[in-house]
Write a protein that holds these residues in place. Structure first.
Motif, PDB file in Angstrom:
ATOM      1  N   MET A   1       0.826  -1.211   0.000  1.00 19.31           N
ATOM      2  CA  MET A   1       0.000   0.000   0.000  1.00 19.31           C
ATOM      3  C   MET A   1       0.860   1.260   0.000  1.00 19.31           C
ATOM      4  O   MET A   1       0.491   2.269  -0.604  1.00 19.31           O
ATOM      5  CB  MET A   1      -0.939  -0.036   1.209  1.00 19.31           C
ATOM      6  N   LYS A   2       1.998   1.210   0.662  1.00 22.14           N
ATOM      7  CA  LYS A   2       2.851   2.399   0.711  1.00 22.14           C
ATOM      8  C   LYS A   2       3.301   2.812  -0.690  1.00 22.14           C
ATOM      9  O   LYS A   2       3.363   3.998  -1.020  1.00 22.14           O
ATOM     10  CB  LYS A   2       4.057   2.143   1.623  1.00 22.14           C
ATOM     11  N   LYS A   3       3.580   1.809  -1.509  1.00 15.30           N
ATOM     12  CA  LYS A   3       4.009   2.075  -2.885  1.00 15.30           C
ATOM     13  C   LYS A   3       2.820   2.553  -3.735  1.00 15.30           C
ATOM     14  O   LYS A   3       2.935   3.490  -4.541  1.00 15.30           O
ATOM     15  CB  LYS A   3       4.610   0.803  -3.483  1.00 15.30           C
ATOM     16  N   MET A   4       1.711   1.890  -3.493  1.00 10.04           N
ATOM     17  CA  MET A   4       0.528   2.242  -4.281  1.00 10.04           C
ATOM     18  C   MET A   4       0.090   3.696  -4.053  1.00 10.04           C
ATOM     19  O   MET A   4      -0.343   4.385  -4.975  1.00 10.04           O
ATOM     20  CB  MET A   4      -0.638   1.302  -3.936  1.00 10.04           C
ATOM     21  N   LEU A   5       0.216   4.120  -2.805  1.00 10.01           N
ATOM     22  CA  LEU A   5      -0.287   5.466  -2.483  1.00 10.01           C
ATOM     23  C   LEU A   5       0.526   6.583  -3.128  1.00 10.01           C
ATOM     24  O   LEU A   5       0.009   7.666  -3.381  1.00 10.01           O
ATOM     25  CB  LEU A   5      -0.338   5.666  -0.961  1.00 10.01           C
ATOM     26  N   VAL A   6       1.808   6.325  -3.362  1.00 11.80           N
ATOM     27  CA  VAL A   6       2.620   7.392  -3.967  1.00 11.80           C
ATOM     28  C   VAL A   6       2.583   7.347  -5.496  1.00 11.80           C
ATOM     29  O   VAL A   6       3.191   8.170  -6.165  1.00 11.80           O
ATOM     30  CB  VAL A   6       4.103   7.336  -3.490  1.00 11.80           C
TER      31      VAL A   6
ATOM     32  N   ASP B   1     -14.543   7.060  -5.467  1.00 15.16           N
ATOM     33  CA  ASP B   1     -14.445   5.918  -6.366  1.00 15.16           C
ATOM     34  C   ASP B   1     -13.197   6.027  -7.241  1.00 15.16           C
ATOM     35  O   ASP B   1     -12.531   5.039  -7.513  1.00 15.16           O
ATOM     36  CB  ASP B   1     -15.707   5.862  -7.226  1.00 15.16           C
ATOM     37  N   GLU B   2     -12.888   7.255  -7.675  1.00 18.63           N
ATOM     38  CA  GLU B   2     -11.692   7.442  -8.498  1.00 18.63           C
ATOM     39  C   GLU B   2     -10.444   6.974  -7.767  1.00 18.63           C
ATOM     40  O   GLU B   2      -9.566   6.324  -8.357  1.00 18.63           O
ATOM     41  CB  GLU B   2     -11.501   8.926  -8.865  1.00 18.63           C
ATOM     42  N   LEU B   3     -10.360   7.289  -6.477  1.00 16.29           N
ATOM     43  CA  LEU B   3      -9.177   6.875  -5.713  1.00 16.29           C
ATOM     44  C   LEU B   3      -9.109   5.357  -5.631  1.00 16.29           C
ATOM     45  O   LEU B   3      -8.056   4.752  -5.895  1.00 16.29           O
ATOM     46  CB  LEU B   3      -9.229   7.467  -4.302  1.00 16.29           C
ATOM     47  N   LEU B   4     -10.218   4.736  -5.287  1.00 20.55           N
ATOM     48  CA  LEU B   4     -10.220   3.281  -5.135  1.00 20.55           C
ATOM     49  C   LEU B   4      -9.906   2.605  -6.456  1.00 20.55           C
ATOM     50  O   LEU B   4      -9.151   1.628  -6.506  1.00 20.55           O
ATOM     51  CB  LEU B   4     -11.582   2.827  -4.589  1.00 20.55           C
ATOM     52  N   GLN B   5     -10.457   3.170  -7.533  1.00 21.25           N
ATOM     53  CA  GLN B   5     -10.166   2.605  -8.863  1.00 21.25           C
ATOM     54  C   GLN B   5      -8.684   2.748  -9.190  1.00 21.25           C
ATOM     55  O   GLN B   5      -8.068   1.828  -9.733  1.00 21.25           O
ATOM     56  CB  GLN B   5     -11.000   3.322  -9.937  1.00 21.25           C
ATOM     57  N   ALA B   6      -8.124   3.894  -8.863  1.00 23.71           N
ATOM     58  CA  ALA B   6      -6.712   4.123  -9.166  1.00 23.71           C
ATOM     59  C   ALA B   6      -5.827   3.185  -8.335  1.00 23.71           C
ATOM     60  O   ALA B   6      -4.854   2.599  -8.845  1.00 23.71           O
ATOM     61  CB  ALA B   6      -6.352   5.585  -8.901  1.00 23.71           C
ATOM     62  N   LEU B   7      -6.201   3.019  -7.073  1.00 23.90           N
ATOM     63  CA  LEU B   7      -5.446   2.107  -6.210  1.00 23.90           C
ATOM     64  C   LEU B   7      -5.561   0.676  -6.748  1.00 23.90           C
ATOM     65  O   LEU B   7      -4.583  -0.077  -6.803  1.00 23.90           O
ATOM     66  CB  LEU B   7      -5.983   2.144  -4.772  1.00 23.90           C
TER      67      LEU B   7
ATOM     68  N   LYS C   1      -6.005  -0.290  -9.732  1.00 27.16           N
ATOM     69  CA  LYS C   1      -5.184  -0.457 -10.939  1.00 27.16           C
ATOM     70  C   LYS C   1      -3.707  -0.511 -10.599  1.00 27.16           C
ATOM     71  O   LYS C   1      -2.904  -1.040 -11.379  1.00 27.16           O
ATOM     72  CB  LYS C   1      -5.459   0.688 -11.914  1.00 27.16           C
ATOM     73  N   ALA C   2      -3.343   0.070  -9.451  1.00 31.20           N
ATOM     74  CA  ALA C   2      -1.932   0.136  -9.082  1.00 31.20           C
ATOM     75  C   ALA C   2      -1.455  -1.172  -8.443  1.00 31.20           C
ATOM     76  O   ALA C   2      -0.310  -1.278  -8.029  1.00 31.20           O
ATOM     77  CB  ALA C   2      -1.697   1.312  -8.142  1.00 31.20           C
ATOM     78  N   GLN C   3      -2.326  -2.171  -8.317  1.00 31.67           N
ATOM     79  CA  GLN C   3      -1.928  -3.472  -7.762  1.00 31.67           C
ATOM     80  C   GLN C   3      -2.406  -4.567  -8.702  1.00 31.67           C
ATOM     81  O   GLN C   3      -3.167  -4.318  -9.633  1.00 31.67           O
ATOM     82  CB  GLN C   3      -2.512  -3.649  -6.347  1.00 31.67           C
ATOM     83  N   SER C   4      -1.953  -5.797  -8.460  1.00 29.10           N
ATOM     84  CA  SER C   4      -2.362  -6.862  -9.387  1.00 29.10           C
ATOM     85  C   SER C   4      -2.759  -8.127  -8.636  1.00 29.10           C
ATOM     86  O   SER C   4      -3.083  -9.132  -9.249  1.00 29.10           O
ATOM     87  CB  SER C   4      -1.226  -7.158 -10.360  1.00 29.10           C
ATOM     88  N   GLU C   5      -2.748  -8.054  -7.299  1.00 31.12           N
ATOM     89  CA  GLU C   5      -3.045  -9.276  -6.542  1.00 31.12           C
ATOM     90  C   GLU C   5      -4.532  -9.597  -6.542  1.00 31.12           C
ATOM     91  O   GLU C   5      -4.935 -10.720  -6.816  1.00 31.12           O
ATOM     92  CB  GLU C   5      -2.560  -9.109  -5.093  1.00 31.12           C
ATOM     93  N   ILE C   6      -5.330  -8.599  -6.249  1.00 35.62           N
ATOM     94  CA  ILE C   6      -6.772  -8.851  -6.144  1.00 35.62           C
ATOM     95  C   ILE C   6      -7.435  -8.522  -7.475  1.00 35.62           C
ATOM     96  O   ILE C   6      -7.182  -7.477  -8.079  1.00 35.62           O
ATOM     97  CB  ILE C   6      -7.382  -7.994  -5.013  1.00 35.62           C
ATOM     98  N   ILE C   7      -8.242  -9.451  -7.951  1.00 31.77           N
ATOM     99  CA  ILE C   7      -8.770  -9.314  -9.301  1.00 31.77           C
ATOM    100  C   ILE C   7     -10.126  -8.594  -9.325  1.00 31.77           C
ATOM    101  O   ILE C   7     -10.408  -7.838 -10.236  1.00 31.77           O
ATOM    102  CB  ILE C   7      -8.851 -10.707  -9.982  1.00 31.77           C
ATOM    103  N   ALA C   8     -10.938  -8.833  -8.289  1.00 24.36           N
ATOM    104  CA  ALA C   8     -12.276  -8.212  -8.300  1.00 24.36           C
ATOM    105  C   ALA C   8     -12.267  -6.905  -7.503  1.00 24.36           C
ATOM    106  O   ALA C   8     -11.796  -6.870  -6.358  1.00 24.36           O
ATOM    107  CB  ALA C   8     -13.299  -9.177  -7.718  1.00 24.36           C
ATOM    108  N   PHE C   9     -12.795  -5.879  -8.120  1.00 26.00           N
ATOM    109  CA  PHE C   9     -12.777  -4.560  -7.481  1.00 26.00           C
ATOM    110  C   PHE C   9     -13.526  -4.515  -6.138  1.00 26.00           C
ATOM    111  O   PHE C   9     -13.010  -3.962  -5.162  1.00 26.00           O
ATOM    112  CB  PHE C   9     -13.322  -3.508  -8.455  1.00 26.00           C
ATOM    113  N   PRO C  10     -14.733  -5.081  -6.033  1.00 29.10           N
ATOM    114  CA  PRO C  10     -15.447  -5.008  -4.740  1.00 29.10           C
ATOM    115  C   PRO C  10     -14.644  -5.654  -3.606  1.00 29.10           C
ATOM    116  O   PRO C  10     -14.627  -5.173  -2.478  1.00 29.10           O
ATOM    117  CB  PRO C  10     -16.740  -5.786  -4.997  1.00 29.10           C
TER     118      PRO C  10
END
Lengths: 752, 752
Positions: free
Chosen positions: B3-8, B152-158, B160-169
């Motif tokens: 998360m630290k990487k994703m946030l920046v 929602d924009e933030l959550l969507q951006a976060l 997209k910034a990761q690849s572990e979890i596939i489903a957005f909800p």
């Protein structure tokens, strides 16, 4: 009552030129060779017997055009011209109106003259009785009826300027009675100046006929008159009413309206009403159709008739009323039967009258057209300048029939020349002109309550609708239009209801907007002032923007408005959906000004060619605008490596503008049938979501082949609450969609 | 997931400050001495249990104020402030809200604490069961619930910034679960900074009590907590749901909402919905009421909570979730029970956290209020700067109860100070502020969809109405407003329908108008530009005019507009009739700015006195405007032979303006009850004739004693489609007519 003194009263004079007018004009429908047609009254016109503007007179081929009552002659002629244009463009393109009072060649067997096929049985029976009494041929004569009413202010001022008569209605009646008697006495002058029925065409006369041409067959005993046993006294309103009643009782007249006087007293639906209410106005009926004016009567004629009636009021009459009227009949008959080129036997009297009228206009300070009196004097000096004289002269080389056919053709061509406008209303918006046309055609009364403001009152029976700017109506709520007017609100509501709109934000100061840079920097986006969409201050960044460009675009946008929108840029083509009452009426694609090369002509030449299209004009007076060749266009060509004298290859398309507005020479292409139902449903639903009934909603569609349900298939840009209608009616390409008629039917669902 | 990487991530950062917020705030109603009231929930407020803004919590005296969900903290506090003002002004003027989480002195017998008298039986039963389980006293504690949702924009951006979890909800749920656990672990810092319930008032504790003051009774075991056997695991959403279900099954909890965690996971109406939809947002429930802010929570607190939650997302958590949460409970309990003036045992940890948050804001480029972190460090250094410390310090001289009563009084006074405005919406029009007030009071949801444009969305159940500028609604048709906007059209229509309007004509060029001189020269008449009525370019000739003056007046008028009206001048007093839905709601007489002499003070002093009225202000921010003493006023005085330092005689009235507009210091006087029904009928009928539903129609009435049917008794000047409403609500003299409430009831007839 010293009328001469009363008229020069300072409190009376200002109102002398105020009056109310109405015109009825009959005319036979003929084909392009001038032969009476065999067709029915045009189907395009609402068939109701009481159509306010376009009726049938005696015969099915005999159109009667009726103006509303107007407060000025200008309005009167605006209506008369418009009603003519509606009539022409509602008939078959191969039909036209016969420009003479005397009918064109009639069928040998008078039974082949078809009585008007009215819905109302009584109307048909009445015509049948006329046919029986007078023969059908005589009923085919057409003419002008000129309805005239003094302004109430004038009558009130006159009333106050005397003290003999105590009751105003009685006074008013006396005024009109005097005018009527004098008019009946002096009408021979009108017959001389404006008589215009010198000869008849084939089969008009049964047995007896006229050997020589005359001034006015119509005004003579050979014309449209009652039999000799019809005698009415004008000595008072009472005698007038009593005489007419008596003749109906005796069966000499079948109905009141069968009394064909040169002046009819009006004021109610029945003659008996006159007794109670007094005379409301008078109807001059002895005016022949003027072949030299497309309306059958010229503005100058109408103006002179007003003047002549003031003169009739001013002029003393003789004590013995009946004798006075009787003399007038004899004089008129004499003049009517004079040869059209003969100097009239009443020349001296006529000159005196003209002199007196001229002096009167000076005395009363009335404005008249320049040269009016000189013209009359010339007509008295040289009978070939009268209408009858002119027509007779012109007919010498061929025949009256051929001359009339030529004239009719000319009017017919003029009426069809610019089918997108009403000549007398070109100062109004095109869409409003269409709406007036369609309303008139449908038999809806049109009153222009504020011409500058495009404000119409439409009335059908007791149902009134007001319309401004062509489609601002009672159907839309105020708030719905305010929603559409505000782009931010429109977008919010559409978004809340699940429609796709370009994402974006509104900013009210530049600092705030600058801080949001990172929200947009890497995307395709548009910066635009909130209040104008396709105007100034818009910047499009199709591939993101640098901070400097972003800043510059904001500065530009904030110069135009205190609120600026930054929106996602949508890829695709813009389509305008015209929605009315939850239905798509038309879909239009607009293409920027362009030319298509032919490998031979230069850009400049191709533009000139394209601009030849009669649909192209300037300043929104035509459905399309001429392509300009200004700075912007030259710049746009330069961007494509071309100049004005470049010769584009065959089928090469060169755009001369970036924007697709029709107002800058763009092409409008109807694509209603090409757009699938799913996109149409979106447009309809979106307009419904805004609570609107009439709207032009703009969708960006990436590809109309892709279903609307596909991800990001479309985006809604804006909804317009006063969408252009004329561009759908006269598109550059594609089918015409008569949205104004749809609007009429939406406003008046009771129309069949 | 780092998360630290994703946030920046640069695509994430722009959205970090975007979020959605909501606040619920409870508070006890007390009298002016700080004693719990015995009255019912105010009748002025729609009594529906699901009032969106003002509800009852456990007790009938316990008001719960609820904001809507907003996209910014500014909006959040605007609503919170407004809802407070609506609540205050709906209560009896002798009632106020208790500004502490701990209730005021309670009745000796806890049965005298009245459970909320809800319409809904289940609601009452639930409260009864709470009373049985926890005792009524404990339920009287109040607090703040802070609802928070990442954009929602933030959550969507976060996402997209990761690849572990596939489903957005699922990803979203994980984000909120992490935040929740961390918040539960670190919430002791919030308890330290914002805890504000150091002591209880009389009769709160039954037997056991606290000997010493603490930081937060509410957050401690003595406060509003479940019994110890309520244990829920936060290790995953699944365990959370399962544990709650189990406890209900076992009867440990009566309902889901009885689970009083410091954080509640939200996302549906039931906990089970979370499983399907994932977590939608979280509700922080451990916030004590801040007595030092009239809203019970300050903007800075709300801002910090947002920041703190980002920190919770950034901060690593320990593997053993249950242990991690459990530790947090212990820490918070410990801090809650510390003495309010004691240095906290977690000072070092707290300082590290503050440092880390400060660094994080720099790293992520987040904007924060100036001095925020310095302030926290000071609070850690000096506990008397914390809320609990401050309240405790202040209470030393008297008592906590007395301090709270003083504070409550101050807020109460502020809320009543300017009853004509909503403090947080003063940038909007007064009428719109009233409308918002009334809608809120009636339990109608108010969404401001365009603040600058005064555009409101009102919603009651599924019924939506949009309103702009206070009274532009769906009730009026577009064309009706366009008719009213055009004075010529208004007059024509009214005249056609038989109403008396000033006779007159419209001119579009000066030549034409000059020619009409004689029509008006000897009468009383007005020359005015068509588009403005009481603006510039108006000349009044009460006794006719010379040609020169006439010409001058036309030149003036044509400078203002291309169309000029010349109208008959009507004698009499002008009355404004406010018509809504075919009923007269108010009639107002407006009198030009004036002072009444007392024989002692100068004009200048009298004006100053009159301007003292709190209803008088500037720029339409108040119901009346201050009287100016400018050039026009001095000139007007001069015309009456007076100066600013003249001393008018007792009861002498001096007018300072010719025009009667309230906007130039005029007085508005309600005369609704003085006007007879016949004039009211004319006003109603005239508005109906225009097809309008909401209109301010201006009648000139010569004398209201004379019946309307008398000759020329009245004349209609104009009809306004957006008539001022506030002047009827706060007139200078006469009865207040709450037309905004009438409008609400017109728009929502389903309101009882």
């Amino acid at each position: 009552m010293d009328m001469k003194k009363m008229l020069v009263n300072e409190r009376v004079k200002p109102y002398l030129s105020k009056a109310r007018y109405g015109i009825e004009k009959e005319g036979q429908r003929v084909d392009l060779t001038g032969m009476l047609v065999h067709t029915n009254h045009p189907e395009n016109i609402a068939m109701s017997d009481d159509h306010p503007y376009i009726k049938r007179d005696f015969a099915e081929t005999q159109m009667e055009l009726v103006t509303p009552v107007t407060d000025s002659l200008k309005e009167l002629f605006d209506y008369l011209t418009a009603i003519h244009e509606v009539a022409y463009r509602s008939m078959d393109e191969n039909e036209m109106l016969w420009p003479l009072s005397m009918p064109p060649e009639l069928p040998k067997d008078e039974k082949d003259i078809i009585i008007a096929k009215l819905a109302n049985d009584e109307g048909v029976q009445y015509r049948q009785s006329l046919a029986d009494s007078y023969g059908r041929r005589k009923q085919m004569i057409s003419g002008i009826h000129y309805n005239f009413e003094f302004s109430d202010e004038l009558l009130q001022a006159l009333f106050k300027a005397q003290s003999e008569i105590i009751a105003f209605p009685h006074f008013k009646t006396e005024v009109y009675m005097k005018i009527t008697r004098n008019y009946l006495h002096y009408r021979w002058l009108i017959t001389y100046l404006y008589g215009a029925s010198p000869s008849s065409e084939k089969n008009f006369f049964d047995n007896d006929s006229l050997d020589e041409p005359v001034r006015s067959i119509r005004s003579s005993k050979y014309g449209y008159t009652n039999r000799n046993n019809v005698q009415v006294s004008y000595s008072s309103l009472k005698t007038y009413i009593a005489d007419i009643s008596l003749m109906i009782e005796k069966g000499i007249l079948s109905e009141e309206k069968e009394f064909y006087s040169a002046v009819r007293l009006r004021g109610g639906s029945q003659v008996a009403d006159l007794e109670e209410r007094g005379i409301g106005y008078i109807e001059l009926r002895n005016i022949d159709i003027n072949p030299f004016d497309k309306n059958g009567i010229s503005y100058e004629q109408a103006e002179f008739l007003h003047l002549f009636l003031i003169y009739m009021l001013w002029k003393d009459e003789e004590m013995d009323c009946d004798e006075w009227v009787k003399k007038g009949e004899l004089y008129s008959e004499a003049v009517a039967l004079e040869h059209p080129l003969a100097i009239t036997q009443f020349k001296a009297e006529a000159e005196t009258i003209v002199d007196e009228i001229e002096q009167l206009t000076q005395l009363l300070g009335l404005a008249v057209s320049e040269g009016l009196f000189a013209n009359f004097r010339e007509m008295l000096q040289d009978p070939s300048k009268t209408l009858a004289g002119k027509l007779f002269e012109k007919s010498k080389d061929s025949s009256q029939g051929q001359v009339a056919t030529c004239i009719a053709k000319e009017y017919h061509e003029t009426a069809w020349e610019k089918p997108y406008q009403l000549t007398s209303f070109t100062d109004m918006e095109l869409s409003t002109q269409f709406l007036i046309f369609d309303a008139m055609q449908q038999g809806i009364q049109v009153e222009i309550i504020d011409r500058q403001d495009q404000f119409l009152k439409l009335k059908l029976n007791n149902h009134i609708e007001y319309v401004k700017n062509g489609n601002m109506t009672s159907k839309d709520s105020y708030i719905a239009t305010l929603i559409m007017e505000n782009k931010t609100v429109t977008k919010k509501i559409l978004q809340q209801q699940g429609f796709r709109v370009p994402a974006g934000e509104e900013f009210n100061d530049i600092e705030q907007a600058l801080q949001a840079f990172e929200l947009f920097s890497t995307k395709a986006f548009v910066v635009k002032p909130k209040s104008t969409n396709y105007g100034l201050g818009i910047s499009i960044f199709k591939e993101g923007a640098s901070y400097e460009d972003y800043q510059k675009s904001l500065t530009l946008a904030f110069e135009e408005d205190s609120s600026v929108l930054i929106e996602e840029f949508l890829n695709g083509t813009e389509y305008r959906f015209f929605i009315m009452n939850d239905e798509v009426q038309a879909v239009m694609s607009r293409i920027p000004a362009n030319v298509v090369g032919d490998g031979k002509h230069t850009v400049e030449e191709l533009v000139a060619q394209k601009n030849q299209d009669p649909l192209r004009g300037r300043d929104h007076r035509t459905p399309l605008e001429k392509i300009q060749l200004g700075e912007l266009e030259v710049l746009m060509l330069k961007g494509q490596g071309k100049k004005l004298d470049s010769i584009p290859k065959k089928d090469e398309i060169l755009y001369l503008r970036e924007n697709s507005n029709v107002s800058t020479g763009g092409d409008s292409i109807d694509v209603t049938d090409q757009i699938s139902d799913d996109y149409k449903k979106i447009a309809v639903d979106a307009v419904a979501a805004l609570g609107a009934k009439i709207s032009g909603i703009d969708l960006i569609i990436e590809s109309i082949e892709v279903p609307a349900s596909a991800n990001n298939a479309y985006g809604i840009i804006e909804a317009n609450f006063n969408p252009s209608m004329y561009m759908h009616i006269f598109p550059y390409k594609g089918k015409s969609r008569r949205v104004t008629m749809k609007l009429i039917r939406y406003l008046f669902p009771e129309l069949v």
